[in-house]
Design an enzyme around this catalytic site. Structure first.
Site, PDB file in Angstrom:
ATOM      1  N   LYS A 166       0.843  -1.197   0.000  1.00 19.11           N
ATOM      2  CA  LYS A 166       0.000   0.000   0.000  1.00 19.11           C
ATOM      3  C   LYS A 166       0.880   1.250   0.000  1.00 19.11           C
ATOM      4  O   LYS A 166       0.689   2.151  -0.795  1.00 19.11           O
ATOM      5  CB  LYS A 166      -0.920  -0.038   1.222  1.00 19.11           C
ATOM      6  CG  LYS A 166      -1.836   1.149   1.332  1.00 19.11           C
ATOM      7  CD  LYS A 166      -2.816   0.968   2.489  1.00 19.11           C
ATOM      8  CE  LYS A 166      -3.540   2.273   2.758  1.00 19.11           C
ATOM      9  NZ  LYS A 166      -4.491   2.180   3.862  1.00 19.11           N
ATOM     10  N   GLU A 180      10.410  -4.620   4.777  1.00 18.35           N
ATOM     11  CA  GLU A 180      10.506  -6.019   4.334  1.00 18.35           C
ATOM     12  C   GLU A 180      10.231  -6.129   2.839  1.00 18.35           C
ATOM     13  O   GLU A 180      10.960  -6.792   2.092  1.00 18.35           O
ATOM     14  CB  GLU A 180       9.487  -6.887   5.092  1.00 18.35           C
ATOM     15  CG  GLU A 180       9.785  -7.077   6.565  1.00 18.35           C
ATOM     16  CD  GLU A 180       9.196  -5.983   7.439  1.00 18.35           C
ATOM     17  OE1 GLU A 180       8.865  -4.887   6.913  1.00 18.35           O
ATOM     18  OE2 GLU A 180       9.088  -6.206   8.657  1.00 18.35           O
ATOM     19  N   GLY A 236      -4.904  -2.012   4.966  1.00 12.56           N
ATOM     20  CA  GLY A 236      -4.104  -3.147   4.486  1.00 12.56           C
ATOM     21  C   GLY A 236      -4.771  -4.478   4.760  1.00 12.56           C
ATOM     22  O   GLY A 236      -4.848  -5.359   3.890  1.00 12.56           O
ATOM     23  N   ARG A 237      -5.301  -4.650   5.965  1.00  5.85           N
ATOM     24  CA  ARG A 237      -5.885  -5.945   6.335  1.00  5.85           C
ATOM     25  C   ARG A 237      -7.287  -6.142   5.753  1.00  5.85           C
ATOM     26  O   ARG A 237      -7.916  -7.167   5.975  1.00  5.85           O
ATOM     27  CB  ARG A 237      -5.893  -6.093   7.856  1.00  5.85           C
ATOM     28  CG  ARG A 237      -6.525  -4.936   8.615  1.00  5.85           C
ATOM     29  CD  ARG A 237      -6.186  -5.000  10.095  1.00  5.85           C
ATOM     30  NE  ARG A 237      -6.718  -3.870  10.843  1.00  5.85           N
ATOM     31  CZ  ARG A 237      -6.093  -2.722  11.015  1.00  5.85           C
ATOM     32  NH1 ARG A 237      -4.905  -2.520  10.462  1.00  5.85           N
ATOM     33  NH2 ARG A 237      -6.622  -1.755  11.739  1.00  5.85           N
ATOM     34  N   GLU A 256      -4.955  -6.794  14.604  1.00  7.30           N
ATOM     35  CA  GLU A 256      -4.470  -5.455  14.253  1.00  7.30           C
ATOM     36  C   GLU A 256      -5.635  -4.464  14.329  1.00  7.30           C
ATOM     37  O   GLU A 256      -5.441  -3.281  14.565  1.00  7.30           O
ATOM     38  CB  GLU A 256      -3.844  -5.451  12.845  1.00  7.30           C
ATOM     39  CG  GLU A 256      -2.870  -4.301  12.640  1.00  7.30           C
ATOM     40  CD  GLU A 256      -2.032  -4.431  11.377  1.00  7.30           C
ATOM     41  OE1 GLU A 256      -0.803  -4.569  11.476  1.00  7.30           O
ATOM     42  OE2 GLU A 256      -2.611  -4.382  10.281  1.00  7.30           O
ATOM     43  N   HIS A 299      -5.572 -33.449  17.449  1.00  7.89           N
ATOM     44  CA  HIS A 299      -4.488 -34.297  17.956  1.00  7.89           C
ATOM     45  C   HIS A 299      -3.346 -33.461  18.501  1.00  7.89           C
ATOM     46  O   HIS A 299      -2.235 -33.952  18.646  1.00  7.89           O
ATOM     47  CB  HIS A 299      -4.019 -35.238  16.848  1.00  7.89           C
ATOM     48  CG  HIS A 299      -5.116 -36.157  16.415  1.00  7.89           C
ATOM     49  ND1 HIS A 299      -5.336 -37.380  17.011  1.00  7.89           N
ATOM     50  CD2 HIS A 299      -6.103 -36.002  15.506  1.00  7.89           C
ATOM     51  CE1 HIS A 299      -6.397 -37.953  16.455  1.00  7.89           C
ATOM     52  NE2 HIS A 299      -6.883 -37.121  15.540  1.00  7.89           N
ATOM     53  N   LYS A 329       9.238  -0.531  14.376  1.00  9.74           N
ATOM     54  CA  LYS A 329       9.809  -0.177  13.075  1.00  9.74           C
ATOM     55  C   LYS A 329      10.865   0.911  13.238  1.00  9.74           C
ATOM     56  O   LYS A 329      11.942   0.845  12.634  1.00  9.74           O
ATOM     57  CB  LYS A 329       8.713   0.359  12.141  1.00  9.74           C
ATOM     58  CG  LYS A 329       7.738  -0.665  11.615  1.00  9.74           C
ATOM     59  CD  LYS A 329       6.816  -0.015  10.567  1.00  9.74           C
ATOM     60  CE  LYS A 329       5.649  -0.907  10.225  1.00  9.74           C
ATOM     61  NZ  LYS A 329       4.665  -0.278   9.342  1.00  9.74           N
TER      62      LYS A 329
END
Ligand code: F6P
Length: 543
Positions: free
Chosen positions: A210, A216, A271-272, A357, A388, A508
């Site tokens: 965005k 990253e 973003g999400r 978030e 399990h 950050k």
């Protein structure tokens, strides 16, 4: 501002729920079902092909009435209207919150600052479709004239989790002769492993960000550029092997991608909440434009349902209110999301960003510290694998863990009786969680007295079951939209801004400082003694 002026804990419905909780906290689901044989159908709603059974929750008619009153007193209706109207409900970033516009039909009108945004949404969708058709049809060629066979999405957070989840979920509908990979981690291993067996001549990178400034993603994008140039040996190759998805044209150009190869979106898409924007380009490339439109139709169907259905029949509202009920009145700290479909293996990870978030906030819209719990921890694994591993704790541990079971009546891979076995486990688990097994029942099986307490299942462990017909692009859209709006409902009750994410900033900033220090001549001394020592030790061992 549509948030109520009254603090949450002062609302009459909240106070009534506190009193009511004391009265029902020790009531067992065994008892609730025994006294109302119709409970299993009374506490169930069906909408848009999704059946939500919420009867195995620790609620009565009174609970539901009070939770619905809480929604009313929290101005939930007005807040929903404000979102759909394009009001700037993300107050700390002064932005509208309009992921619902991403799936609005062509003729719809949704204004932001007086401008209808729907035509722009469809313009981008049309460009994505044209591009996807060219790539899928082999018309879009790489620099050396070969068609594209590999697509790598580089992004992180909302620019990765939605695309990877959707690709995995809809793999059945995807082009099997193409390879789709997703690189997110700044750990070089992610890039190295994703590209090691790929031919650069047939590989297309989608740089999804965005902001187009995320450390990253930019690091991986530059590495991808070097990788492609090393193999293709020509700057001109970039235009054929790199496209961008972003809101930041200037940064895209700076990186060297022509904005003709950029697919845009807007600051009113969080973003999400962006998997159905151009961030879904990899999804469209995988499943094709028609299926992508089905996905959007699924989202839109639930948007309409959320906007118009009365709260007592409104799936996301009910789901959101139940989350508030356990988080605030039973002190539940987590919600388990348990999809009984292997294709949904990344769904819990996707939901973690969407929910945590959004609602991991401790300050209200007016800046006051909350005096109640907000966003619970979402986690999960696909069934039956989780059974399990961690289900032991859900059944017999000391914590209350409400769980969402998600299942489909039809499988996409009919193999013998696998699907019946899978679904039998859904029904068995929710039954076992709710009703358990008493000491008397355990004794009656001939269990020695000393072993009885170990084999007792207390039960009274709440769960929802979401039953859908089949996993399709449309039903995936519906499922995601359900959780988006459930998150909205929770945030409205908690009076928080579900659409900002200031909590990711500090790390950050500190990382940026430390990056410089790792490259400097001497180890830093101006951090705390722990951080100083760790950095010095790392530098020494690294050599
Ligand atoms: O750091 C968190 C975050 O801002 C998320 O909200 C977002 O989805 C992610 O980073 C990626 O951001 P971008 O798409 O701008 O690279």
């Amino acid at each position: 501002m549509t948030a109520p002026a009254t603090p949450l804990t002062q609302l009459p419905a909240w106070k009534a729920l506190e009193a009511h909780h004391k009265a029902i906290a020790f009531q067992h689901l065994r008892h609730l079902f025994a006294e109302d044989p119709a409970r299993g159908t009374r506490f169930a709603v069906e909408a848009e092909g999704i059946y939500l059974d919420y009867s195995k929750h620790r609620i009565t008619d009174e609970t539901l009435k009070l939770l619905l009153q809480l929604a009313d007193q929290s101005n939930l209706r007005a807040r929903i209207d404000a979102m759909f109207r394009g009001d700037k409900i993300n107050i700390t970033e002064d932005r509208a919150v309009l992921h619902i516009a991403l799936r609005a039909p062509k003729g719809a009108v949704i204004n932001v600052d007086g401008k209808n945004v729907v035509p722009e949404v469809h313009e981008v969708l049309d460009r994505m479709a044209a591009f996807s058709n060219r790539v899928r049809g082999g018309e879009w060629k790489g620099h050396t004239g070969k068609p594209i066979r590999n697509v790598i999405n580089i992004g992180i957070g909302g620019s990765d989790l939605g695309p990877v989840m959707a690709y995995e979920a809809l793999r059945h509908y995807s082009r099997r002769d193409m390879t789709f990979r997703f690189v997110s981690n700044v750990d070089g291993t992610d890039f190295a492993e994703a590209t090691r067996d790929l031919d650069a001549e047939e590989t297309l990178f989608i740089i999804s960000s965005k902001t187009f400034t995320t450390l990253e993603t930019m690091t991986n994008a530059h590495t991808a550029r070097q990788w492609a140039l090393a193999k293709l040996g020509d700057e001109k190759a970039i235009a054929k092997h790199f496209v961008a998805v972003s809101t930041n044209g200037a940064e895209v150009t700076k990186f060297g991608i022509d904005t003709a190869n950029m697919f845009g979106f807007w600051d009113w898409v969080g973003g999400r909440y962006s998997m159905d924007s151009a961030i879904g380009l990899s999804t469209m490339l995988a499943i094709g434009p028609d299926n992508f439109h089905q996905l959007l139709a699924g989202f839109h169907a639930i948007d309409d349902h959320f906007r118009t259905a009365p709260f007592e029949q409104n799936l996301p509202v009910l789901m959101g209110l139940l989350t508030v009920w356990y988080t605030d009145f039973f002190d539940a700290q987590t919600v388990a999301v348990l999809p009984y479909d292997q294709y949904l293996k990344r769904f819990p990870a996707y939901l973690q960003q969407l929910t945590m978030e959004s609602n991991g906030k401790h300050v209200t819209l007016s800046g006051a510290r909350v005096n109640y719990e907000t966003g619970p921890i979402f986690w999960g694994e696909p069934g039956t694998n989780g059974q399990h591993s961690f289900y032991q704790l859900i059944h017999q541990g000391t914590r209350l863990i409400p769980a969402d079971f998600i299942g489909f009546s039809k499988t996409l891979n009919p193999l013998g009786n696998h699907h019946d076995l899978l679904m039998a486990n859904v029904f068995a688990q929710t039954e076992a969680l709710a009703f358990g097994k008493t000491a008397e029942q355990v004794q009656a099986e001939g269990t020695p007295d000393w072993l009885v307490p170990h084999r007792v299942f207390e039960g009274n462990r709440p769960s929802s079951t979401l039953l859908l017909n089949e996993l399709t692009p449309e039903s995936l859209g519906k499922l995601v939209a359900l959780y988006e709006h459930s998150v909205f409902t929770q945030g409205a009750i908690w009076q928080i801004d579900s659409f900002d994410q200031w909590g990711v900033e500090l790390g950050k900033v500190l990382a940026k400082k430390i990056i410089g220090e790792l490259a400097a001549k001497n180890s830093p001394t101006d951090h705390d003694s722990s951080t100083n020592t760790l950095i010095a030790r790392y530098r020494k061992q690294r050599g």
